[in-house]
Design an enzyme around this catalytic site. Structure first.
Site, PDB file in Angstrom:
ATOM      1  N   SER A  72      40.606  31.716  49.710  1.00  0.00           N
ATOM      2  CA  SER A  72      40.133  30.386  50.060  1.00  0.00           C
ATOM      3  C   SER A  72      41.089  29.747  51.071  1.00  0.00           C
ATOM      4  O   SER A  72      41.256  30.273  52.163  1.00  0.00           O
ATOM      5  CB  SER A  72      39.988  29.539  48.795  1.00  0.00           C
ATOM      6  OG  SER A  72      39.272  28.375  49.061  1.00  0.00           O
ATOM      7  N   ASP A  85      28.690  32.481  47.531  1.00  0.00           N
ATOM      8  CA  ASP A  85      29.703  31.440  47.661  1.00  0.00           C
ATOM      9  C   ASP A  85      29.130  30.302  48.492  1.00  0.00           C
ATOM     10  O   ASP A  85      29.042  30.388  49.721  1.00  0.00           O
ATOM     11  CB  ASP A  85      30.958  32.015  48.323  1.00  0.00           C
ATOM     12  CG  ASP A  85      32.066  30.979  48.494  1.00  0.00           C
ATOM     13  OD1 ASP A  85      31.879  29.833  48.039  1.00  0.00           O
ATOM     14  OD2 ASP A  85      33.111  31.322  49.080  1.00  0.00           O
ATOM     15  N   TYR A 131      49.415  30.143  48.713  1.00  0.00           N
ATOM     16  CA  TYR A 131      48.246  29.274  48.821  1.00  0.00           C
ATOM     17  C   TYR A 131      48.526  28.112  49.775  1.00  0.00           C
ATOM     18  O   TYR A 131      47.941  28.001  50.830  1.00  0.00           O
ATOM     19  CB  TYR A 131      47.832  28.761  47.444  1.00  0.00           C
ATOM     20  CG  TYR A 131      46.508  28.045  47.455  1.00  0.00           C
ATOM     21  CD1 TYR A 131      45.321  28.760  47.593  1.00  0.00           C
ATOM     22  CD2 TYR A 131      46.441  26.664  47.360  1.00  0.00           C
ATOM     23  CE1 TYR A 131      44.095  28.102  47.617  1.00  0.00           C
ATOM     24  CE2 TYR A 131      45.227  26.005  47.385  1.00  0.00           C
ATOM     25  CZ  TYR A 131      44.054  26.721  47.517  1.00  0.00           C
ATOM     26  OH  TYR A 131      42.845  26.074  47.560  1.00  0.00           O
ATOM     27  N   HIS A 188      32.397  31.327  44.642  1.00  0.00           N
ATOM     28  CA  HIS A 188      33.681  31.294  45.330  1.00  0.00           C
ATOM     29  C   HIS A 188      34.720  32.207  44.679  1.00  0.00           C
ATOM     30  O   HIS A 188      35.751  32.506  45.283  1.00  0.00           O
ATOM     31  CB  HIS A 188      34.199  29.854  45.381  1.00  0.00           C
ATOM     32  CG  HIS A 188      35.321  29.659  46.339  1.00  0.00           C
ATOM     33  ND1 HIS A 188      35.296  30.159  47.632  1.00  0.00           N
ATOM     34  CD2 HIS A 188      36.525  29.049  46.212  1.00  0.00           C
ATOM     35  CE1 HIS A 188      36.420  29.846  48.244  1.00  0.00           C
ATOM     36  NE2 HIS A 188      37.186  29.179  47.405  1.00  0.00           N
TER      37      HIS A 188
END
Length: 697
Positions: free
Chosen positions: A555, A638, A474, A670
């Protein structure tokens, strides 16, 4: 994004003037038309891609097996019903096969401790959606201290915009002429049974440029919403202005938070004349709670308070509200100071103690702190070691606290502590895969600048030689990636001979604010270098090969994997890119992008546009390079990152002749999945894709 990052996501419509003329000028972007999220032409393109991708992946005989297993696990009745404790009740939101949209329900603390509690259903969301002919998705609730009424948030399709409605717990019905807000990205909190502090879209000028409320008002029961009195106004360039009510037993403290950027805020308390004054703390300090008259803050930056000693970043502090003034700070006490490989992961206040979840070299523990005679005393609670220890819920009105533990190989376990600092196991998830033949190891890779980057490897003990490997990461927004139990990866990947890897790259919060700051803005490349270093280290250790290595991220993690794909295609065999940011030259004008300028920088600034332009995947993908096959997954609903980034990148790569699949779900926001069936489909497709591309048998 995830967790705290979700606080400031919103829709933003911004000018593109000044954005890297030769790289970001929308007049030179042949796929600008795909930014019309709900336009007829873009949706026709999406439908065409979905037919192609689903046809190919669902034809794999393993797809249905994967889907059935994942759905069975998601719908299983023996899951732990995690909940929030409030007064004498535990509230829980539950989805299963019979209730795909879910039940909002509660039970008593005593009943919750039983193996099979008796639940009181408050809202059947499937019935509500059917009765009202709305595609309602649950987005949470908050109840008044009296437990008479609650505010319920409902989303159409799973986006961040919600409809707010007041619910009566006694009659189990919505309150006629109660507090209610139309669909918007609102923020609302109950002060008491008859008063709310709220912000919403009041019309032109009432929202920030990030799309969040700019104005907080106080609304009393029985008065028209137009009569609600303004309490505080922010500026157009703020991220948001929102209210919260901190509670500690009968003590209540309303606070208004003016988010000047994603990581900076001003905090305001109410004066006697209904004006609000700013607490004298640094903008980077983060409010963590309220306990026995003390405000708790964690520090993102070093700080030397007036007349005091220097406090290091990451420190958890407290000071009394009594005597606090705009120009006078009361004496500061320290609860916890992290070491160089430690960080405060979360803080939760109960009536009788403050609980702090801490990471030590990415391994979790929970501390309990109590205040006596003006001094804090803490102890580490006896929970298992070697995994993630977390705070599930604390009771503002009682001594109860719920804690959890899990690791890559140990299924989640729920613990109950009645305030005696002796957690007892009350619920455990049954094993979803056979972990006896598996192991987890923590390694370190060396990044480009010499920094040591830790990562976890989950694999079969008997594995000989390189194997198909999925690397996940991430690296943003101070969010930590910690050990977790996954039936999907355990059964469908490692259980079949594959390897799963979780990287703790810079940009995350694993080692506190400094670990995050190391990859901010002009230093973003360090996060990509770290991830590539882990990939190279896996290959060097012969855990896998480049052809057998797949990467996945969502994301900000989608930005990570798409960037590493464009920069280091030679290290990779396949990519799954979920709900990603990709066009970083235009990101501030897409979805909630303006909210994240503090993380990435503003491409309207030529200096920022220069360093962003060097890595932005959409501008750097090239026809004459060979990339690994990539699968983009996103969702029409989203309204945070939006499907725009994935659409445009997929279209550009297809035009250039690269191997690309694209799938866009309609619902889910999302998360790209609004219910268990959609989640099972998303991950069923993902595992089939990786198995096909990486050679998992």
């Amino acid at each position: 994004m995830r967790r705290a990052a979700a606080l400031f996501f919103a829709v933003f419509a911004a000018t593109t003037a000044g954005m890297a003329a030769d790289q970001g000028n929308h007049m030179k972007d042949p796929y600008i038309w795909l930014e019309d999220v709900h336009g007829q032409k873009p949706l026709a393109w999406v439908k065409e891609q979905n037919v192609k991708s689903l046809g190919l992946l669902k034809a794999d005989p393993d797809y249905q097996k994967n889907y059935d297993f994942i759905l069975k696990v998601l719908d299983a009745k023996d899951r732990i019903p995690y909940g929030g404790v409030d007064h004498g009740f535990v509230y829980n939101y539950w989805q299963d096969q019979e209730h795909p949209k879910g039940l909002w329900r509660r039970t008593t603390i005593a009943e919750y401790a039983k193996a099979e509690p008796q639940w009181e259903v408050l809202i059947d969301l499937d019935k509500l959606a059917a009765d009202e002919k709305e595609n309602w998705v649950w987005k949470g609730s908050a109840c008044s201290p009296s437990q008479k009424r609650c505010l319920v948030n409902l989303s159409r399709g799973g986006g961040d915009a919600v409809v707010v409605r007041e619910f009566d717990l006694g009659t189990k019905s919505f309150v006629k002429d109660g507090f209610a807000l139309k669909e918007a990205k609102s923020d609302v909190t109950l002060v008491d049974d008859d008063t709310v502090l709220f912000g919403t879209d009041f019309g032109a000028g009432s929202m920030t440029s990030s799309g969040y409320p700019r104005i907080v008002k106080m609304w009393h029961r029985g008065e028209a919403i137009d009569a609600a009195a303004t309490q505080l106004e922010g500026k157009d360039g703020d991220v948001s202005v929102a209210a919260t009510v901190l509670r500690n037993g009968a003590d209540t403290l309303p606070v208004i938070v003016r988010g000047t950027s994603f990581f900076e805020a001003e905090y305001y308390l109410a004066a006697a004349n209904q004006t609000w004054w700013k607490i004298p703390v640094p903008l980077s300090a983060q409010l963590q709670g309220y306990f026995k008259g003390q405000l708790l803050f964690s520090l993102r930056e070093d700080w030397t308070p007036p007349g005091g000693a220097k406090l290091g970043k990451g420190t958890l502090i407290s000071f009394a509200v009594d005597g606090l003034q705009p120009d006078h700070l009361t004496p500061i006490s320290v609860l916890y100071t992290p070491g160089p490989r430690a960080s405060v992961e979360s803080v939760a206040t109960g009536r009788d103690a403050v609980y702090v979840a801490v990471l030590n070299n990415v391994i979790g523990e929970v501390h309990a702190y109590r205040l006596a005679n003006g001094a804090w005393a803490g102890k580490t609670l006896p929970l298992p070691a070697g995994g993630s220890a977390n705070i599930v819920s604390t009771n503002d009105y009682g001594s109860e606290v719920y804690l959890s533990f899990q690791s890559f190989l140990k299924a989640p376990t729920l613990y109950f502590d009645d305030g005696k600092d002796a957690p007892k196991e009350i619920k455990a998830l049954p094993a979803r895969f056979d972990a006896a033949g598996m192991e987890t190891v923590q390694y370190e890779a060396t990044s480009t600048d010499g920094t040591k980057i830790p990562y976890f490897v989950m694999r079969p003990k008997a594995l000989k030689g390189p194997a198909p490997t999925i690397l996940n990461g991430y690296g943003g927004f101070e969010i930590s990636e910690t050990p977790f139990y996954s039936a999907n990866f355990g059964k469908l990947w490692v259980g079949r001979g594959g390897v799963y890897v979780l990287a703790n790259i810079r940009g995350g919060g694993e080692f506190g604010p400094a670990w995050h700051e190391a990859a901010l803005k002009e230093n973003r490349q360090k996060a990509f270098d770290d991830f590539a270093a882990v990939a190279a280290d896996l290959i060097a250790r012969k855990i896998t090969t480049a052809k057998q290595l797949g990467i996945v991220g969502g994301s900000n993690g989608g930005l990570l994997v798409s960037t590493v794909m464009t920069q280091h295609p030679e290290l990779l065999g396949a990519v799954v890119c979920q709900v990603p940011l990709i066009d970083m030259i235009r990101y501030t004008g897409i979805g909630a992008g303006a909210s994240w300028i503090a993380e990435y920088g503003d491409p309207a600034d030529p200096k920022a546009a220069e360093y962003i332009g060097k890595y932005s995947p959409y501008q750097n993908v090239a026809k004459d390079k060979t990339y690994p096959p990539v699968f983009f997954v996103t969702a029409t609903s989203d309204d945070r990152v939006t499907p725009v980034h994935a659409r445009k990148m997929a279209a550009r790569m297809m035009e250039q002749g690269h191997e690309v699949l694209f799938y866009e779900n309609t619902d889910g926001g999302h998360a790209a999945a609004a219910d268990h069936k959609q989640s099972a489909e998303l991950w069923g497709l993902t595992f089939v894709y990786f198995a096909e591309k990486l050679g998992l048998k």
